[in-house]
Write an enzyme that holds these catalytic residues in place. Structure first.
Site, short mmCIF file in Angstrom:
data_model
loop_
_atom_site.label_atom_id
_atom_site.label_comp_id
_atom_site.label_asym_id
_atom_site.label_seq_id
_atom_site.Cartn_x
_atom_site.Cartn_y
_atom_site.Cartn_z
N HIS A 1 0.83 -1.08 0.10
CA HIS A 1 0.11 0.11 -0.01
C HIS A 1 0.77 1.17 0.00
O HIS A 1 2.11 1.20 0.56
CB HIS A 1 -1.00 0.14 1.14
CG HIS A 1 -2.07 1.14 1.39
ND1 HIS A 1 -1.62 2.25 1.79
CD2 HIS A 1 -3.22 1.03 1.17
CE1 HIS A 1 -2.75 2.93 1.80
NE2 HIS A 1 -3.84 2.11 1.41
N GLN B 1 -4.25 -5.37 7.01
CA GLN B 1 -5.26 -6.36 6.52
C GLN B 1 -5.23 -7.68 7.25
O GLN B 1 -5.97 -8.63 6.75
CB GLN B 1 -5.06 -6.50 4.96
CG GLN B 1 -5.30 -5.21 4.04
CD GLN B 1 -6.67 -4.68 4.01
OE1 GLN B 1 -7.44 -5.46 4.34
NE2 GLN B 1 -6.68 -3.61 3.48
N LYS C 1 -10.38 -0.88 10.39
CA LYS C 1 -10.29 -2.11 9.38
C LYS C 1 -10.85 -3.13 10.43
O LYS C 1 -10.82 -4.29 9.88
CB LYS C 1 -9.12 -2.28 8.62
CG LYS C 1 -8.81 -1.26 7.54
CD LYS C 1 -7.74 -1.60 6.63
CE LYS C 1 -6.96 -0.64 6.17
NZ LYS C 1 -7.63 0.28 5.08
N CYS D 1 -4.82 2.47 -3.76
CA CYS D 1 -3.53 2.96 -3.03
C CYS D 1 -2.32 1.95 -3.36
O CYS D 1 -1.42 1.86 -2.45
CB CYS D 1 -3.53 3.22 -1.63
SG CYS D 1 -4.66 4.60 -1.37
#
Lengths: 150, 441
Positions: free
Chosen positions: B144, B225, B248, B387
């Protein structure tokens, strides 16, 4: 189920599939290209402007979403025969109205790409140095940039 | 959309079982009031943009609301009831997060403004202090921007350089290539994501951390993530730095975590200067505070830390292994369904190698048009470069569309997503349209 207008109206899809003056103009007097780097939409515009400051011919080429390409086609169809004065007075709001379906701020950028390129192209004679501001007039529309997410 | 799709009957996507039963899933969804809403078109919401940000359960909403309603005040040093209660809750949040990632000590858990702020902190302190001209930072091509740009900035300041680790044509990483890069470049830092936010590819964090260590490189793992979806144990992974954000993983925005090994953090100079991060200040200079305060200048995100702890407890309560299994099952339905469609390309490895992320492209249809039409059908996905411009450039794509599943998604939503993709394909397939004369306005 829909209470919302479909932005992909028939005439939008028609322009996308059967665009007006898509291609290059060999005898272009003015020309400009710009992109929306965040979505990768690109529009190039070639113009033939005569001594009376009238647009005789307008052609576009490019790559991108339905909105960016269909709106470029609609714009080319509209501007032939118009004077440079008309183009300068043609506002972003009028461009959005020309497109038709109401767009969210994020997608207004797609629709206004060709308008932005046109506003620069009339100041960009072929075989001349590019204008100071490569990306056209310093005008910002819409909300946060598409795709800048985590 | 029709209630019964011939597509689904034909392919029976639902034969896959998910980790949560239907009734468990109903109970989970009741915890997320937002999931009951409709989209602008009037369609029921199927929220498949979870890799960008997840939704908040009542446990998180209530914990933050409770803080504001009952005991909020600035933390530390306040000698009054509310400040003492807020301080206790804030420091309890740190202990909860430390337990969540099994940190050796809660002093190793620094609260930041987000994963991006965590990485920037490492770049500006450890990076500035330890890297110089000619030094190498190794990062994967799938990072990212948050795990790329701070290193580019560090390179501008110090003259070090950033080298990117390539990905295979199957969207996975080859350990021999990793080893070769580490041996040949002798990087000072190996910065890599635990899970690619576009491809869904998981990296072998523990193995790479060991490899990096054997070549003398410090590791920074972007676990943004990973922490929402799988158990993370920083001691077992043996990472030097590990970062993630709150939003997230069902937590609030405006808060993230920088985990670092205590010795590394102690050796690092302070970053943001201000109140809270000092032991004493004189007209001549300052003496920094001990960990973790040293890196928490200014009033910290108090309610956000409390919200993040509530999120961590919520995830732990459901069981991260079960969450991972559930998402994986949904991902498999979507991944398999897309791979069976003509003109659709899945961007990422086989479902067996990823969690809940499925990125794809449709021949001749721009990602933004796909996302727009899916929204019209009630399905929220993400379109663009996510991104990850270097990765997209490597893939020779300007943009992709991503569906990402989370613990509250139903198998029916994966099925609805596949039906919608068929509709999108039909809508944008060229059908010999002709431009018509515009009606005079």
């Amino acid at each position: 189920m829909s209470s919302e207008q479909d932005i992909y109206e028939e005439h939008v899809l028609d322009h996308y599939e059967d665009p007006y003056h898509r291609g290059d103009l060999e005898k272009a007097t003015h020309s400009h290209e710009a992109d929306n780097p965040l979505c990768g939409d690109v529009v190039h515009i070639d113009l033939r402007i005569d001594g009376d400051e009238k647009i005789q011919e307008a052609w576009f080429s490019g790559d991108g979403c339905v909105i960016s390409q269909a709106s470029a086609s609609m714009l080319m169809e509209t501007i032939e025969g118009k004077s440079l004065e008309d183009i300068r007075n043609f506002t972003a709001e009028e461009m959005l109205a020309l497109f038709g379906p109401k767009l969210t701020p994020n997608r207004q950028k797609c629709c206004l790409l060709s308008w932005r390129v046109l506003q620069s192209a009339i100041h960009a004679p072929v075989d001349d140095l590019p204008p100071d501001n490569e990306d056209g007039p310093d005008v910002h529309f819409g909300g946060p940039s598409l795709s800048e997410e985590t | 959309m029709g209630s019964q799709s011939p597509l689904v009957e034909k392919k029976s996507y639902l034969k896959d079982t998910t980790a949560f039963t239907i009734s468990e899933l109903d109970q989970i969804r009741e915890q997320f009031p937002i999931l009951g809403r409709l989209t602008a078109s009037g369609a029921p919401l199927a929220f498949l943009d979870n890799a960008a940000s997840t939704q908040r359960p009542l446990a998180v909403i209530d914990a933050m609301s409770d803080c504001f309603r009952r005991y909020y005040a600035n933390v530390h040093r306040g000698i009054h009831t509310l400040s003492e209660e807020s301080t206790a809750a804030y420091e309890q949040a740190r202990r909860t997060v430390a337990e969540f990632i099994n940190a050796a000590s809660d002093r190793e858990v620094i609260f930041t403004a987000g994963a991006t702020a965590s990485i920037n902190t490492v770049a500006r302190t450890w990076g500035d202090a330890n890297l110089g001209r000619g030094d190498v930072i190794l990062a994967t091509i799938a990072e990212h921007h948050a795990n790329i740009v701070p290193w580019h900035q560090l390179a501008e300041r110090t003259g070090c350089k950033v080298v990117f680790l390539p990905i295979t044509s199957e969207y996975t990483f080859d350990d021999t290539v990793v080893k070769d890069h580490l041996a040949r470049l002798q990087p000072k830092l190996f910065a890599f994501t635990a899970v690619s936010n576009v491809l869904g590819t998981k990296t072998p964090v523990r193995r790479w951390a060991q490899l990096a260590k054997s070549f003398g490189a410090v590791t920074l793992v972007d676990a943004s993530q990973a922490t929402p979806h799988e158990p993370i144990d920083v001691q077992s992974l043996d990472t030097d730095f590990l970062v993630f954000g709150g939003h997230k993983m069902c937590g609030p925005t405006g808060i993230g975590v920088l985990h670092g090994k205590q010795q590394l953090l102690e050796d690092m100079p302070a970053f943001l200067g201000g109140g809270g991060m000092i032991l004493r200040v004189t007209t001549e200079g300052f003496e920094p505070a001990e960990l973790p305060d040293k890196f928490e200048a200014g009033t910290p995100p108090i309610a956000e830390a409390i919200g993040l702890a509530a999120a961590a407890n919520f995830l732990t309560g459901l069981g991260l292994e079960r969450i991972a299994a559930h998402e994986h099952a949904l991902c498999k339905i979507a991944d398999q369904g897309l791979r069976e469609m003509q003109g659709v390309e899945v961007i990422g490895p086989d479902a067996s190698q990823k969690g809940g992320i499925v990125s794809f492209s449709i021949d001749g249809v721009h990602a933004h048009d796909i996302a727009q039409e899916l929204d019209h059908l009630g399905i929220a996905v993400r379109a663009g470069h996510h991104c990850t411009m270097p990765l997209h450039r490597w893939m020779k794509k300007t943009s992709t569309t991503r569906a990402s599943f989370y613990l509250y998604n139903r198998p029916q939503e994966a099925e609805r997503f596949l039906e919608a993709i068929e509709l999108v394909k039909t809508k944008f397939t060229r059908s010999g349209r002709r431009r018509r004369q515009r009606n005079p306005q």
